[in-house]
Enzyme design. Structure first.
Site, mmCIF file in Angstrom:
data_model
loop_
_atom_site.group_PDB
_atom_site.id
_atom_site.type_symbol
_atom_site.label_atom_id
_atom_site.label_comp_id
_atom_site.label_asym_id
_atom_site.label_seq_id
_atom_site.Cartn_x
_atom_site.Cartn_y
_atom_site.Cartn_z
ATOM 1 N N TRP A 168 -2.556 -2.838 -1.685
ATOM 2 C CA TRP A 168 -2.146 -4.248 -1.686
ATOM 3 C C TRP A 168 -3.321 -4.820 -0.792
ATOM 4 O O TRP A 168 -3.048 -4.856 0.448
ATOM 5 C CB TRP A 168 -0.742 -4.437 -1.483
ATOM 6 C CG TRP A 168 -0.422 -5.799 -1.660
ATOM 7 C CD1 TRP A 168 -0.200 -6.357 -3.026
ATOM 8 C CD2 TRP A 168 -0.354 -6.728 -0.853
ATOM 9 N NE1 TRP A 168 0.192 -7.620 -3.095
ATOM 10 C CE2 TRP A 168 0.004 -8.049 -1.760
ATOM 11 C CE3 TRP A 168 -0.597 -6.973 0.598
ATOM 12 C CZ2 TRP A 168 0.253 -9.398 -1.020
ATOM 13 C CZ3 TRP A 168 -0.386 -8.290 0.893
ATOM 14 C CH2 TRP A 168 0.054 -9.470 0.373
ATOM 15 N N HIS A 216 19.495 -36.319 -7.532
ATOM 16 C CA HIS A 216 18.853 -36.735 -6.500
ATOM 17 C C HIS A 216 17.423 -36.819 -6.457
ATOM 18 O O HIS A 216 16.767 -36.826 -5.456
ATOM 19 C CB HIS A 216 19.638 -36.425 -5.069
ATOM 20 C CG HIS A 216 21.003 -36.562 -5.203
ATOM 21 N ND1 HIS A 216 21.360 -37.853 -4.532
ATOM 22 C CD2 HIS A 216 21.873 -35.903 -5.246
ATOM 23 C CE1 HIS A 216 22.686 -37.728 -4.553
ATOM 24 N NE2 HIS A 216 23.018 -36.474 -4.864
ATOM 25 N N CYS A 221 0.776 -1.128 0.078
ATOM 26 C CA CYS A 221 -0.015 -0.117 0.075
ATOM 27 C C CYS A 221 0.887 1.273 -0.069
ATOM 28 O O CYS A 221 1.863 1.334 0.660
ATOM 29 C CB CYS A 221 -1.009 0.156 1.243
ATOM 30 S SG CYS A 221 -2.058 -1.323 1.308
ATOM 31 N N ASN A 251 -1.987 1.656 5.510
ATOM 32 C CA ASN A 251 -1.026 0.602 5.293
ATOM 33 C C ASN A 251 -0.905 -0.166 6.316
ATOM 34 O O ASN A 251 -0.511 0.313 7.474
ATOM 35 C CB ASN A 251 0.157 1.178 4.738
ATOM 36 C CG ASN A 251 1.238 0.307 4.373
ATOM 37 O OD1 ASN A 251 1.182 -0.889 4.046
ATOM 38 N ND2 ASN A 251 2.535 0.736 4.588
ATOM 39 N N GLY A 252 -0.825 -1.446 6.167
ATOM 40 C CA GLY A 252 -0.672 -2.492 7.529
ATOM 41 C C GLY A 252 -1.613 -3.160 7.888
ATOM 42 O O GLY A 252 -2.701 -3.608 6.727
ATOM 43 N N LYS A 288 6.084 -4.171 -4.040
ATOM 44 C CA LYS A 288 7.556 -4.061 -3.678
ATOM 45 C C LYS A 288 7.947 -4.271 -2.331
ATOM 46 O O LYS A 288 8.843 -4.614 -1.785
ATOM 47 C CB LYS A 288 7.740 -2.639 -4.479
ATOM 48 C CG LYS A 288 9.350 -2.248 -4.181
ATOM 49 C CD LYS A 288 10.140 -3.030 -5.260
ATOM 50 C CE LYS A 288 11.494 -2.565 -5.260
ATOM 51 N NZ LYS A 288 12.487 -3.630 -5.727
ATOM 52 N N ARG A 293 4.060 0.031 -4.836
ATOM 53 C CA ARG A 293 3.799 -0.505 -3.441
ATOM 54 C C ARG A 293 2.381 -1.624 -3.384
ATOM 55 O O ARG A 293 2.221 -2.166 -2.403
ATOM 56 C CB ARG A 293 3.592 0.327 -2.459
ATOM 57 C CG ARG A 293 4.840 1.273 -2.390
ATOM 58 C CD ARG A 293 4.727 2.253 -1.410
ATOM 59 N NE ARG A 293 4.617 1.700 0.222
ATOM 60 C CZ ARG A 293 5.634 1.255 0.744
ATOM 61 N NH1 ARG A 293 6.828 1.572 0.361
ATOM 62 N NH2 ARG A 293 5.478 0.934 2.002
ATOM 63 N N LYS A 299 13.230 -14.374 -10.853
ATOM 64 C CA LYS A 299 12.972 -13.496 -11.432
ATOM 65 C C LYS A 299 11.821 -13.850 -12.482
ATOM 66 O O LYS A 299 10.931 -13.220 -12.727
ATOM 67 C CB LYS A 299 14.013 -12.911 -12.173
ATOM 68 C CG LYS A 299 15.068 -12.008 -11.662
ATOM 69 C CD LYS A 299 14.728 -10.782 -10.879
ATOM 70 C CE LYS A 299 13.945 -10.785 -9.797
ATOM 71 N NZ LYS A 299 14.603 -10.499 -8.451
ATOM 72 N N GLU A 330 17.860 -17.090 -7.998
ATOM 73 C CA GLU A 330 17.684 -15.579 -8.148
ATOM 74 C C GLU A 330 16.802 -15.760 -9.737
ATOM 75 O O GLU A 330 16.071 -15.240 -10.042
ATOM 76 C CB GLU A 330 18.634 -14.853 -8.022
ATOM 77 C CG GLU A 330 18.532 -13.372 -8.365
ATOM 78 C CD GLU A 330 17.390 -12.712 -7.545
ATOM 79 O OE1 GLU A 330 16.805 -13.311 -6.824
ATOM 80 O OE2 GLU A 330 17.218 -11.500 -7.950
ATOM 81 N N GLU A 355 8.358 -14.460 -10.985
ATOM 82 C CA GLU A 355 7.461 -12.963 -10.492
ATOM 83 C C GLU A 355 7.046 -12.468 -11.803
ATOM 84 O O GLU A 355 5.900 -11.897 -11.511
ATOM 85 C CB GLU A 355 8.777 -11.883 -9.926
ATOM 86 C CG GLU A 355 9.045 -12.539 -8.443
ATOM 87 C CD GLU A 355 10.226 -11.405 -7.811
ATOM 88 O OE1 GLU A 355 11.054 -11.167 -8.381
ATOM 89 O OE2 GLU A 355 9.772 -10.565 -7.155
HETATM 90 O O1 M6R Z 1 12.815 -4.749 0.439
HETATM 91 P P1 M6R Z 1 13.421 -6.373 0.775
HETATM 92 O O2 M6R Z 1 14.758 -6.365 0.042
HETATM 93 O O3 M6R Z 1 13.525 -6.545 2.340
HETATM 94 O O4 M6R Z 1 12.469 -7.296 0.118
HETATM 95 C C1 M6R Z 1 12.688 -8.522 0.313
HETATM 96 C C2 M6R Z 1 11.745 -9.601 -0.686
HETATM 97 O O5 M6R Z 1 10.455 -9.278 -0.622
HETATM 98 C C3 M6R Z 1 12.387 -8.886 -2.221
HETATM 99 O O6 M6R Z 1 13.454 -9.242 -2.450
HETATM 100 C C4 M6R Z 1 11.259 -9.592 -3.309
HETATM 101 O O7 M6R Z 1 11.632 -10.967 -3.241
HETATM 102 C C5 M6R Z 1 11.687 -9.203 -4.700
HETATM 103 N N1 M6R Z 1 10.161 -9.002 -5.098
HETATM 104 C C6 M6R Z 1 12.296 -10.095 -5.547
HETATM 105 O O8 M6R Z 1 12.409 -9.520 -6.679
#
Ligand code: M6R
Length: 614
Positions: free
Chosen positions: A75, A507, A2, A101-102, A609, A27, A488, A484, A491
Site C-alpha cells: 500500500w 438545517h 502492506c 510495512n510502515g 484493510k 492489506r 460502505k 455506516e 468505500e
Molecule cells: O481495524 P480497525 O477497526 O481499527 O479499522 C478502522 C477503520 O480503518 C475501518 O473500520 C475502516 O473504516 C473500514 N474500511 C470500514 O469499512
C-alpha cells in the site's frame, strides 16, 4: 497496510510465499514482489498492480527453486505504485533484500547520508534506506541479526522489516516497531507474516513479537531479542480458527461471506459471558471493580466503522451506566489535548488491533494514567497488548476491506462492557441486565431473518445502478447506522453518499434533495417516546421534495409504510439493538451495487484493510 510473508523450510518458497501473499493482499494491492535465496544469490521478481500481475510474470519466468525467501504486497506511501518502488528492495551489492510495512520517518536524512557515501538508490521509497543500511552492515562483516539490530536503532517511525542475506541461507531476520509481525511455528519450517492468515494452511501455532524486538528464524527454531540484543520473552499461542475461515467458501467476495457470517459472529461474541449465578462475567477485564466504580467519564476512541460502532455504543453506555461517554476519532484525539484523568476510562475499538491512529491514542491516554480497555477482533495484536484489558469480539478473520461483521460484533462487545459497568456500579438491577442479555441473545436469529429476505435488496441495487448520489438518514442509534451505510457505499461503490441525523437535514442538507434522489431512512421501532414519529415526519419532508425513499422500519409499522417508495421490513428488536439488524441491508446494498458496477469489492481502490500508518 502492506502485507509481509517470509518462509524458511523444505517447501518451495515461491509457492508458500505467493499463497501467503494471496491472503495478505487485503492489506495493500498497489504492487507485489518476492525475493528468494538461491545458491547463486538473490532472485527477485516484482510487479506494480495486484498480485495477479506478479503471478502472471512468475508463470512466464519462474524463480529458481529455493526454500527460503520473503514477499510483500504494498500500500504505497513513499513513491508511486511502480515496479521500481515495489518491494523487496535490495542493498547496493544485491546481497540483502528487505520488505517493509510502515513509514520510516527519518528516511530523508538517512538517504542523504548514504548518498554522500556514494550509494545510488534505485527507488523513491523510504524502505530502501533500510535495505542499504543493512547491506552496509553486512558488507562490513555483521551477521544479519546484528545488522538488523544496529539498523533498527537508527530508524524512527513505524516499521516491520523482514530481511534475507544471500550469504546466509536458511535464515530470515525480522524486526518490528509499531507495526504487526507474527511468527508461525511449523515442524521443520518457520514463517513470518503480518498476520497469521498467511500461514494458517501450514500451522496454527504462532508467536507474538513485542514492541522493538528482532526475531531470527531458521527451519528449526527462532530467537527473539530486543533491539539492543538482550534475549526477550516470547509469547506462543494457538490460533483457534482454520484455513476455511480465511477462504471465500463459495462466495464471490469475502465481504458477502462476512455479511452472512454475522449471526454466527454475534452469537460467538456473546458466548460464555454468564457465570452459574447468571451474572455477566468479562474474564478479560483485568481492571479492579473498585476502579471501575470510580470511573467518572468514558471516552471511546476509534476510526472509520469502529468509530461508528462507538457512536452507537454511547447511547447504550450512557443510558445503562449514567456515566458521560464521549466518542472521538482516534486521529484527532491526542491533538486536541483531551481532558483525561486517572478516573477516565478509555475504550478503544479496532477490528485489526493494529490501527496506528488508535494505537497512538492509547499511548496518549495511558500517559495521562487513564485505564484503557480495547475491543478487538485480532488475538495478540498490538492494541490489546498495549491496553490494560481487552474484550475480544469473536468474529473470525475479517478480510473484506469494508468492515461488516466487525461493526456488529464491536457493538455487541461495547454492549457487554456497558452492561458489565452497570452491574459493577449498580445502575441496573441484575434482572434488568439479564433481560437485556436475553434480548441480545435473540439478535443472531433476528439477523438471520434479515439475511433470509435479502433478495429484495439485490433488486434495489439493480434499480439504482445509474445513481451518482445517495443519502442516508437516522436518529438516535439510527444516525450512526446511516453514517455506516454511507461509508460502505463510498468505500466500494465510489458513489457520493452521506449520512445525516434525520432532524438536521432541514438545517442545510435538505437543499441537496431533488427529484428522484434515493434517501435511505432508518426508522426507530415504534413506541419510543416521539423518536419514531419524528423520523416518519422527516421522511415526509424529503418525499415532498421529490426524494425516492427507501425506508427501513420494523414489521407492522403502518405509519411509515405510506411514505416508503421501497419498504425494507426489520424484525422487532429493542431500540438500542436495532443497529444490529438495520445495518445488514445497507451493507448488502453496497456490496451488491459495487458488484453490479464491476468494482473489486474486497479490494477497493486506494484503501487497505489495516491502516498501520498515521
Ligand atoms: O481495524 P480497525 O477497526 O481499527 O479499522 C478502522 C477503520 O480503518 C475501518 O473500520 C475502516 O473504516 C473500514 N474500511 C470500514 O469499512
Amino acid at each position: 497496510m502492506c502485507g509481509i510473508v517470509g518462509y524458511v523450510g523444505p517447501r518451495s518458497a515461491q509457492d508458500v510465499i505467493i499463497g501467503g501473499l494471496r491472503r495478505m493482499e487485503y492489506r495493500g494491492y498497489d504492487s507485489a514482489g518476492i525475493a528468494v535465496v538461491t545458491d547463486s544469490g538473490l532472485a527477485v521478481a516484482k510487479k506494480a498492480g495486484k498480485l495477479a500481475n506478479l503471478i502472471t510474470e512468475l508463470a512466464d519466468s519462474p524463480l529458481p527453486p529455493s526454500s527460503h525467501g520473503i514477499g510483500h504486497t504494498r500500500w504505497a506511501t513513499h513513491g508511486g505504485p511502480t515496479d521500481g518502488n515495489a518491494h523487496p528492495h535490495a542493498s547496493y551489492s544485491g546481497r540483502v533484500a528487505v520488505v517493509h510495512n510502515g513509514i520510516i520517518e527519518n528516511f530523508a536524512s538517512l538517504r542523504a547520508e548514504l548518498e554522500a557515501e556514494g550509494v545510488v538508490f534505485a527507488s523513491e521509497t523510504d524502505t530502501e534506506v533500510a535495505a542499504q543500511l543493512l547491506g552496509r552492515e553486512a558488507e562490513g562483516g555483521a551477521a544479519l541479526a546484528d545488522a538488523m539490530r544496529t539498523v533498527c536503532g537508527r530508524l524512527e517511525g513505524a516499521f516491520t522489516l523482514v530481511a534475507v542475506d544471500a550469504r546466509t541461507p536458511g535464515r530470515i531476520v525480522a524486526a518490528r516497531r509499531n507495526s504487526p509481525l507474527v511468527v508461525g511455528v511449523g515442524e521443520g519450517e518457520m514463517f513470518v507474516a503480518s498476520d497469521v492468515a498467511a500461514f494458517i494452511e501450514y500451522t496454527r501455532e504462532a508467536v507474538e513479537l513485542g514492541q522493538d524486538q528482532v526475531v531470527e528464524v531458521t527451519p528449526d527454531g527462532y530467537a527473539v531479542t530486543t533491539f539492543t540484543g538482550e534475549p526477550a520473552p516470547s509469547h506462543p499461542y494457538h490460533i483457534d480458527w482454520d484455513l476455511s475461515a480465511a477462504e471465500k467458501g463459495g462466495y464471490d467476495w469475502f465481504m458477502r461471506k462476512e455479511i452472512f457470517e454475522q449471526p454466527r459472529a454475534v452469537a460467538d461474541t456473546l458466548l460464555g459471558r454468564l457465570d452459574a449465578e447468571g451474572n455477566l462475567v468479562l474474564d478479560e477485564i483485568r481492571i479492579d471493580d473498585a476502579e471501575l466504580r470510580r470511573v467518572d467519564k468514558i471516552v471511546i476512541v476509534a476510526c472509520g466503522t469502529a468509530f461508528y460502532a462507538g457512536l452507537v455504543a454511547k447511547y447504550a453506555i450512557e443510558h445503562w451506566t449514567r456515566v458521560p461517554c464521549e466518542v472521538e476519532i482516534a486521529s484527532e484525539f491526542r491533538y486536541r489535548d483531551p481532558i483525561i484523568t486517572p478516573t477516565t476510562l478509555v475504550v478503544t475499538i479496532s477490528q485489526s488491533g493494529e490501527t496506528a491512529d488508535t494505537l497512538m491514542a492509547i499511548r496518549h491516554a495511558r500517559e495521562q494514567n487513564a485505564k484503557v480497555i480495547a475491543i478487538c477482533n485480532t488475538n495478540g495484536a498490538t492494541i490489546p497488548r498495549e491496553s490494560d484489558a481487552v474484550i475480544y469480539t469473536h468474529a473470525g478473520p475479517e478480510i473484506g476491506v469494508a468492515s461488516t461483521k466487525g461493526f456488529t460484533t464491536q457493538i455487541v462487545a461495547c454492549y457487554l462492557l456497558g452492561l458489565y459497568l452497570a452491574q459493577v456500579r449498580g445502575t441496573k438491577f441484575g434482572d434488568e441486565i439479564r433481560d437485556l442479555l436475553d434480548e441480545l441473545e435473540q439478535i443472531p436469529a433476528k439477523m438471520q431473518q434479515v439475511l433470509d429476505g435479502i433478495d429484495q435488496v439485490a433488486e434495489l441495487a439493480r434499480r439504482f445502478v445509474g445513481q451518482r448520489s445517495l443519502l442516508f438518514l437516522g436518529r438516535h442509534v439510527g444516525y450512526p447506522v446511516a453514517l455506516e451505510g454511507a461509508l460502505k457505499l463510498k468505500e466500494i461503490s465510489y458513489l457520493h453518499a452521506e449520512g445525516f441525523p434525520a432532524g438536521e437535514l432541514k438545517h442545510g442538507p435538505i437543499a441537496l434533495v431533488e427529484e428522484g434522489l434515493p434517501i435511505f431512512v432508518v426508522v426507530p421501532p415504534q413506541g419510543r417516546d416521539q423518536l419514531h414519529d419524528k423520523v416518519v415526519s422527516n421522511i415526509q419532508e424529503v418525499r415532498a421534495r421529490g426524494a425516492l425513499t427507501v425506508v427501513l422500519a420494523e414489521q407492522g409499522d403502518e405509519e411509515a409504510r405510506p411514505f416508503a417508495d421501497v419498504l425494507i421490513e426489520l424484525p422487532h428488536v429493542p431500540t438500542l439493538f436495532q443497529p444490529l439488524v438495520a445495518v445488514i441491508p445497507l451493507q448488502f446494498f453496497a456490496c451488491e451495487l459495487a458488484t453490479l458496477l464491476g468494482h473489486d469489492v474486497d479490494q477497493p481502490r486506494n484503501l487497505a484493510k489495516s491502516v498501520t500508518v498515521e
